[in-house]
Motif scaffolding. Sequence first.
Motif: not given
Length: 592
Positions: A235-246, A419-433
């Motif tokens: 669920y934290y993985l999905l949350l990280g991706i969602l945070c990146g999109v938001i 915290l580390m996991f979600v911030s990393a996934i969010s950052y990667i998702t955002t910086t991809y775009f």
Amino acid sequence: MAKSDFITKLLIWRLRHMSNQSFILILSGIIGIISGLAAVILKESVHAIQHFLTEDFYTEYANFLYILYPIIGITAAYIVGKYIFKDVGGHGIADVLFTISKKQSIIPAVKTYSRVFTSALTVGFGGSVGLEAPMLVTGSAIGSNVGLLVHLNAKKRTLLIGCGAAGAISAIFGAPIGAVIFAIEVILMEISTASFIPLLIASVTGSLTSMVLIGNDPVFTFDLEGTFTAGHMPYYLLLGILCGVISLYFSRVVRTTERLMEGLETQVLRLLYGGALLGFMVFFFPPIYGEGYDTLNLLINGNSDQLLDKSPFFSSSENPYLIIIFLSLIILVKPIASALTLSGGGSGGIFAPSLYVGGIVGFVFAYSKNQLGFHIPLPLAHFTLVAMCGVMAGVQHAPLSAIFLIAEITGGYELFVPLMFVSAISYITTTYFEKDSLYVIQLKEKGRQLPESKDEELLDLISITNVIERDLLPVHPDSKLGDLIDLVKISKRNIFPVVDEYGILRGIITLDDIRDIMFDREKQETISIKELMHSPPEILLATENMQKAMGKFELSGAWNLPVIEDGKYLGFVSKSRIFNAYRKKLIRQKED
């Protein structure tokens, strides 16, 4: 005794009795205290204004004053900023970054107090922005001006700017480690071990100042229950991706809204449209009034139903699906409200709004999943806090700052792994775009390019006009080859600019161009310079930056290029001269 005399005597005494490092440590503590004091004044002013304006009024006046308050606050902030302080609000962090990069870390003294007043009016009257950016500007200005007062160079002023920023953020959140990391990651970009200590001192003294004056008054108040379990990781993985999109949505909506507001013809229209639209948003969605930290506290403590109490339309409803819809709409509306506040003329920042949106995203995610009832239940407080970290990491492009800030706010490291996991996934998702943070994008859209490396930063410190070589002997286009031969005899260079009587460069001649005919007596008298000259491979403009100049050198393959200003020839610039200037700058920075 005049102030200048006192400062002079103090500096003389310091040079005799104190090392540079010790002096910087003392200054960092002083800056931390002053920044902490400014943060306390701003926080208390905003809370006093909000308390006066909104205490129980929504139950008596059906929220209609929410429509008026923002336009009053934004207008007042703009008038005070423009006509009293000559410092209009808007985004502050981007301006600090540009000042460090392009203006030798010299921040106008007015910013040491102007943003305290304008942001208090903006946020106190319901402007949907945060106090962190104005406080960061204030703290940075305090650091810069203290550095100027004691005659420190640009590099040490930059360090003091970081100290001011760390002290201010630490005083607001009570998170000294997170404040130091934020100052390094967002403001200073890079730091040495020796420079790390002043940041720590400033951050600690800023936090202590806040604690002494207003007590241990944390931004978020809660008792974190439950423990992290590995079963929550999907669920934290999905949350990280969602945070990146938001985060991507947040940044792009802010930029789009600001561009639309800038398209309005006058500032009066921007004030009217921005204030009115914001007022109606707050009327329908009262939780977006001001910073919004009260809303996050309700969500973290599981009191989401109280959010609807402030709404004139949904106050009697306890439907969980209505809560989800209501909060989801706030996620979509909050970035627009923040952009309207800033582009309308208010003073504030997007630091708090990014935390606010992140907290609601995490709560909605966990709350919605729990309503569906499958698999294991998710702790609402955990996901609210972790998503705050995720969206902040994505919007600010500062994952380390987000991790340590939220970790300190929670009072421990129970949530450190998610915290580390979600911030990393969010950052990667955002910086991809989107490669750049919102601050850097805003600067680029204004034509203010920041250096992306140490090499570019050093090149920006070199001005073309300071490396021009003027010892090349010019020749007139109507002259003969024989006249050029006379110049060859006395010149130490092998390039000859062809310049007419108006000072305009018509071409160049090199020694290789005439080597085969230079000793032919007949040709010396018959061949004119205009027959021999040719265009230079590239032309440099005196107003160009050195990065662009080096690009022209690389593309043309030339070692020397002429410089033009307003159409007139000034001289030549050589690669060797640039390299020599670059080396001197590099040595000087290492010595500092």
